[in-house]
Design an enzyme around this catalytic site. Structure first.
Site, PDB file in Angstrom:
ATOM      1  N   LEU A 197       0.836  -1.206   0.000  1.00  0.00           N
ATOM      2  CA  LEU A 197       0.000   0.000   0.000  1.00  0.00           C
ATOM      3  C   LEU A 197       0.863   1.245   0.000  1.00  0.00           C
ATOM      4  O   LEU A 197       0.489   2.281  -0.523  1.00  0.00           O
ATOM      5  CB  LEU A 197      -0.859   0.044   1.266  1.00  0.00           C
ATOM      6  CG  LEU A 197      -2.031  -0.903   1.403  1.00  0.00           C
ATOM      7  CD1 LEU A 197      -2.572  -0.811   2.814  1.00  0.00           C
ATOM      8  CD2 LEU A 197      -3.104  -0.522   0.404  1.00  0.00           C
ATOM      9  N   VAL A 223       5.182   2.816   1.050  1.00  0.00           N
ATOM     10  CA  VAL A 223       6.540   2.588   1.510  1.00  0.00           C
ATOM     11  C   VAL A 223       6.900   3.758   2.408  1.00  0.00           C
ATOM     12  O   VAL A 223       6.758   4.905   2.006  1.00  0.00           O
ATOM     13  CB  VAL A 223       7.511   2.527   0.313  1.00  0.00           C
ATOM     14  CG1 VAL A 223       8.923   2.239   0.785  1.00  0.00           C
ATOM     15  CG2 VAL A 223       7.044   1.485  -0.689  1.00  0.00           C
ATOM     16  N   PHE A 255       9.849   3.544   7.925  1.00  0.00           N
ATOM     17  CA  PHE A 255       9.976   2.424   8.833  1.00  0.00           C
ATOM     18  C   PHE A 255       9.883   1.072   8.128  1.00  0.00           C
ATOM     19  O   PHE A 255      10.116   0.047   8.717  1.00  0.00           O
ATOM     20  CB  PHE A 255       8.872   2.488   9.884  1.00  0.00           C
ATOM     21  CG  PHE A 255       8.932   3.749  10.669  1.00  0.00           C
ATOM     22  CD1 PHE A 255       9.974   3.974  11.547  1.00  0.00           C
ATOM     23  CD2 PHE A 255       7.960   4.724  10.525  1.00  0.00           C
ATOM     24  CE1 PHE A 255      10.040   5.142  12.263  1.00  0.00           C
ATOM     25  CE2 PHE A 255       8.033   5.893  11.238  1.00  0.00           C
ATOM     26  CZ  PHE A 255       9.074   6.112  12.111  1.00  0.00           C
ATOM     27  N   VAL A 285       4.215  -1.061   3.899  1.00  0.00           N
ATOM     28  CA  VAL A 285       2.879  -1.318   4.416  1.00  0.00           C
ATOM     29  C   VAL A 285       2.137  -2.158   3.393  1.00  0.00           C
ATOM     30  O   VAL A 285       2.108  -1.818   2.207  1.00  0.00           O
ATOM     31  CB  VAL A 285       2.102  -0.010   4.656  1.00  0.00           C
ATOM     32  CG1 VAL A 285       0.775  -0.316   5.322  1.00  0.00           C
ATOM     33  CG2 VAL A 285       2.913   0.935   5.508  1.00  0.00           C
ATOM     34  N   ASP A 333       5.834  13.202  12.509  1.00  0.00           N
ATOM     35  CA  ASP A 333       5.771  13.085  11.056  1.00  0.00           C
ATOM     36  C   ASP A 333       4.342  13.343  10.574  1.00  0.00           C
ATOM     37  O   ASP A 333       3.770  12.554   9.831  1.00  0.00           O
ATOM     38  CB  ASP A 333       6.270  11.700  10.628  1.00  0.00           C
ATOM     39  CG  ASP A 333       6.710  11.683   9.166  1.00  0.00           C
ATOM     40  OD1 ASP A 333       6.791  12.783   8.561  1.00  0.00           O
ATOM     41  OD2 ASP A 333       6.961  10.595   8.632  1.00  0.00           O
TER      42      ASP A 333
END
Ligand code: NAG
Ligand code: NAG
Ligand code: NAG
Ligand code: NAG
Ligand code: NAG
Ligand code: NAG
Ligand code: NAG
Ligand code: NAG
Ligand code: NAG
Ligand code: NAG
Length: 858
Positions: A522, A524, A527, A530, A640
């Site tokens: 979904l 990037v 961390f 996804v 963030d």
């Protein structure tokens, strides 16, 4: 007056003037003499008077001739109360009262006695009431409301008071509409009384410093006469009440404030009539009865606890409305002969309204009544919430005390012209509350119950985590389990309640993501990737696989998971579970159907969001961030915030995602790292944080300010392809804002949707988040409040019909004028033509009612 008259010279002129002066004085014997006063007893065929000096007349002349179907019936149990309660007007189909009225503001009072009437069962009463363009009650279940009101002094009596303003001399129609064919509408009494023009509605010529203030700001909030108001509370200090006959001519009743006081040991004083009151232009003598200004509520003057406590009132109100508070003061204490004796702070809904309330400073003398007016928005929450009013002595005050004479609270109609709140919840137990003592007992048990539940829950949580911790630990020593087990909850952790964090095996995750198939990616992020996956065969989830280079130990990971799983909020993406196995650290979240906010703003094939949707999403995201900053045991700084970290569920509810990861991600394994290593996304980064590397929650506020500009302008924060001054959205917007032409850079897709004052305020909020000095930026809580205000401005403006913001016609702007009909119900904005005269109440089809429920159509 008389002296000026006498100073004028000679003969006839003097005589005329004296006559004029004299007549002026004699008219003023009645403080306020309403030009219109209708007190009608519905269903009654005779005229009668009651002890409250009301003269009730029969209702038949006011009943609209199209409504033959209503019947008059006696109540089966006589009311113990004086009033129009012996008879009622009832019907299974709509009926209308029509009153010839002159322009100006009026009180509308509705009297209901919830009981069974001949052929009408008490529990079947459920209906809506509309007055002109305003909805006063909707789906109002009378017996439910009467049962919820446990005040024994007026058992089963429901009384509602509204203020509405008529623009022109027209007939005002009051329509009663049963909710369904099974239910019926009824009314016992209606009263209409005219009132002075600027008693509650803000005088447009008034100096704006005198206008009501939006709490927590210096922004005035004009109570415009296009709004309808509902009186929620009208209270005077002390234990005594003032009945309608004791009012200044408008038949208002003043209740005792003591019922709503939460704090103990406050005192109320009644001052004898030794000092005459001096009324002013702003508070003329009809504002309130003398007695209101002669009773004052204090904290108890010599009490050393004053400085430790707030004197507090709680007022239960419906959420999702704006409320208007009017506070009355009058200095009559002979000791206080100059400003500075008694200074106190006022908090409304825990926001500071003023920290310098000094009645003598305001009035410069004794016995001068003065009011202070505030407006507060109670955002949509549970059905009912407590609006709190608190006062506290100012440390600079010579006497450590506070004072207030009276409190009025009005609900302001929303942009649909509605004042209707939800019905209360049905009582769980048929507990009969008959007197004060049992009231108190219930109060105590209500207070202790959540505390006990909290403690039990806390212990449970702790135990479960310990259990989970050991289970996970043990599992590491056991061979990886087969997939068959994997679809249900693992081993002992199946005892975890579903609202806690669930443990997934790596095999479950592998199955869910088709072995981390690239096709399921979904997004990037810093961390890791996804993935979209399905658990329990069909539930979609977002699976975040942290980069495998983490040094993090199990203990820290579990701690962080525990913290994250306790963060539950409507506007945060919920963590469903985790996996820590085979060197993998994986987090499983709820899947958000509509993806990121950015995906609906620009560079996208999705339809772009409307302005109202954008505002609502911004408010949601702000609430989520506010919760991160203040809702958990320790403050969580997101670090963030950006438009791709604000996700949208299928109902367009904003959810902040990716929070807390800074603490478990590969780069921030300890607190010291958090404060030294700059993280965040280019274009959103707080310059102060970048320069000083000192992280506070105000860095999130900055990044959020950037998101607000993105939402307004529909472009990226940094755009390398444009002319130099426009590269940075923040610099460009600041520049345009200072030049007063922020409008130029608004997303063209929003053309014509934004009300001018709404744009101005929104710009102000965004730029306040972006000021260089972090300490000067607002808190997220302030941001939420300001944006709610912005939304209110937008909605109210849309209600004026000035702006069309949804081409689908979700709401049509309607003017007040065409909603007051000059004859009967047809022109009242409702489609009632399907009610023929001969139609019997049993034959009315269901869909006609639903059309009435939603007169705007679907
Ligand atoms: C009320 O105020 C008006 C003008 O402000 C004055 O003429 C009148 O006498 C007052 N009425 C009473 C009863 O004090
Ligand atoms: C009741 O009062 C109204 C208005 O004051 C009057 O028109 C009507 O005739 C009265 N009805 C009876 C029965 O006295
Ligand atoms: C009711 O009628 C009585 C007698 O006619 C009158 O004195 C009184 O002022 C009236 N009450 C009201 C509220 O108009
Ligand atoms: C009213 O209806 C309820 C149930 O709907 C019933 O139990 C009760 O007996 C009825 N009361 C009367 C007075 O008919
Ligand atoms: C009103 O509420 C009561 C209590 O919940 C319920 O029994 C009754 O059916 C409701 N009446 C209508 C017409 O919905
Ligand atoms: C009123 O009727 C509507 C459907 O027409 C229903 O959804 C609603 O629950 C009803 N309200 C009450 C209070 O019974
Ligand atoms: C208050 O007013 C009354 C009459 O209006 C007057 O007789 C009296 O002297 C006044 N009292 C004071 C203290 O001014
Ligand atoms: C409060 O203190 C003053 C003197 O400071 C005293 O005259 C007064 O009686 C005290 N009041 C109470 C209620 O204790
Ligand atoms: C009084 O209430 C305000 C608003 O909730 C709060 O900020 C303040 O700390 C309270 N003061 C005391 C002494 O409790
Ligand atoms: C409001 O406050 C009162 C008194 O503190 C309390 O009994 C009641 O439960 C509160 N209601 C809500 C909806 O919080």
């Amino acid at each position: 007056m008389e002296t000026t008259c006498r100073q004028s010279a000679s003969g006839t002129i003097l005589l005329l003037l004296q006559l004029w002066c004299f007549s002026f004085i004699s008219i003023a014997e009645d403080i306020y003499d309403p030009t219109e006063l209708f007190s009608i007893s519905c269903g009654s065929s005779t005229n009668f008077s009651t002890l409250d000096t009301r003269n009730w007349t029969a209702d038949i002349h006011f009943l609209s001739p199209t409504t033959h179907l209503s019947v008059a019936a006696p109540s089966l149990t006589p009311s113990t109360q004086q009033g129009p309660y012996t008879y009622a007007r009832l019907s299974h189909s709509p009926f209308t009262y029509s009153f010839p009225l002159t322009p100006g503001p009026k009180f509308i009072r509705l009297f209901f006695y919830s009981t069974s009437y001949q052929n009408f069962n008490r529990s079947q009463a459920c209906f809506s009431v509309k007055a002109g363009p305003y909805t006063l009650l909707q789906g109002f279940n009378a017996s439910l409301n009467a049962d919820a009101d446990d005040d024994p002094s007026h058992s089963d009596i429901l009384f509602r008071e509204y203020c509405i303003n008529l623009q022109d001399a027209e007939n005002l129609n009051i329509i009663f509409i049963p909710n369904t064919t099974d239910s019926y509408a009824f009314i016992n009494g209606i009263e209409i009384v005219s009132m002075p023009p600027s008693l509650y509605y803000t005088d447009p010529d008034e100096d704006y410093t005198e206008q009501p203030q939006y709490v927590g700001t210096t922004t005035p909030y004009v109570i415009e006469n296009k709004f309808a108001l509902e009186t929620m509370y009208r209270l005077k200090a002390g234990d005594h009440t003032i009945s309608s006959s004791g009012d200044t001519g408008m038949l208002r009743t003043w209740d005792a404030d003591s019922k709503y006081l939460v704090t103990q040991s406050e005192e109320s004083i009644e001052y004898k009539a030794t000092t005459n009151l001096s009324f002013t232009k702003k508070t003329p003598n009809y504002t309130a009865p003398d007695q209101v200004f002669r009773s004052v509520r204090n904290m108890g003057m010599n009490d050393s606890n004053n400085i430790k406590n707030n004197i507090t009132w709680h007022f239960t109100v419906d959420s999702g409305f704006t409320y208007f508070l009017r506070l009355y003061f009058c200095e009559l204490n002979p000791r206080f002969n100059e400003a500075g004796f008694l200074i106190f702070s006022i908090f409304i809904q825990d926001q500071l309204a003023t920290d310098w309330a000094d009645v003598f400073l305001w009035t410069k003398n004794w016995g001068v009544p003065v009011v202070r007016e505030y407006v507060v928005i109670i955002s949509e929450n549970q059905k009912k919430v407590n609006l709190s009013l608190k006062m506290h002595p100012n440390p600079k005050s010579r006497v450590s005390d506070t004072q207030i004479n009276a409190i009025e609270i009005f609900k302001i109609s929303n942009y649909k012209g509605s004042l209707a709140g939800p019905n209360p919840d049905p009582p769980t137990q048929p507990a009969v509350v008959t007197h004060q003592d049992s009231n108190k007992k219930i109060g105590v048990s209500k207070k202790t119950l959540p505390a006990v539940m909290g403690a039990v829950f806390g212990v449970l949580l702790l135990t479960l985590f310990i259990v989970a911790f050991f289970l996970v630990k043990r599992k590491k020593n056991i061979a990886v389990e087969s997939k068959k087990h994997g679809t249900t909850r693992e081993g002992g952790s199946s005892s975890l309640p579903s609202n806690l964090c669930r443990h997934f095996s790596i095999s479950e995750i592998i199955a869910a993501t088709n072995n981390f198939d690239e096709l399921n990616v979904l997004g990037v992020g810093g961390f890791g990737n996804v993935y979209k996956g399905y658990i329990d065969d069909s539930t979609p989830v977002a699976i975040k696989r942290l980069k495998p280079d983490s040094q993090q130990g199990l203990k820290e990971f579990m701690n962080e998971i525990e913290m994250l799983s306790q963060l539950r909020h409507l506007h945060l993406v919920s963590l469903i579970g985790y996996c820590y196995e085979s060197n993998e650290m994986i987090l499983v979240y709820n899947f958000m159907d509509r993806g990121t906010l950015r995906g609906h703003l620009y560079d996208t094939d999705n339809p772009l969001l409307s302005w109202k949707q954008r505002l609502q999403i911004c408010i949601g995201a702000a609430r989520g961030l506010h919760y991160l900053h203040t809702g958990a045991k320790q403050m969580i700084i997101h670090r963030d915030v950006k438009s791709t970290n604000i996700l949208l569920d299928e109902k367009w509810v904003a959810k902040v995602s990716d929070f807390g990861l800074s603490r478990i991600g590969p780069t921030g394994s300890s607190m010291t790292h958090v404060s030294t290593q700059v993280k965040g996304s280019i274009g959103y980064l707080d310059p102060e944080y970048y320069k000083r590397q000192r992280l506070t929650e105000k860095s999130d506020v900055y990044s959020y300010g950037v998101v607000l500009l993105e939402v307004l302008c529909g472009r990226q924060p940094l755009l390398r392809t444009v002319e130099k001054p426009q590269v940075s959205l923040v610099d460009w917007a600041k520049h345009r804002y200072e030049k007063g032409c922020l409008g130029e850079i608004v997303d063209p897709a929003l053309k014509g949707q934004i009300a001018p004052q709404c744009l101005r305020k929104f710009g102000e909020v965004a730029l306040s988040c972006l000021v260089e000095d972090g300490t000067q930026r607002p808190s997220m809580n302030d941001v939420v409040g300001m944006l709610e205000f912005v939304l209110q401005l937008q909605l109210q403006d849309s209600a004026d019909g000035n702006v069309v913001w949804e081409s689908s016609g979700d709401y049509e702007g309607r003017t007040t004028k065409d909603m007051f009909s000059s004859s009967h119900s047809n022109s009242s904005g409702l489609n009632t033509k399907s009610y023929g005269n001969e139609e019997s109440d049993q034959l009315i089809p269901q869909n006609v009612f639903s059309e009435l429920e939603d007169p705007k159509g679907r």
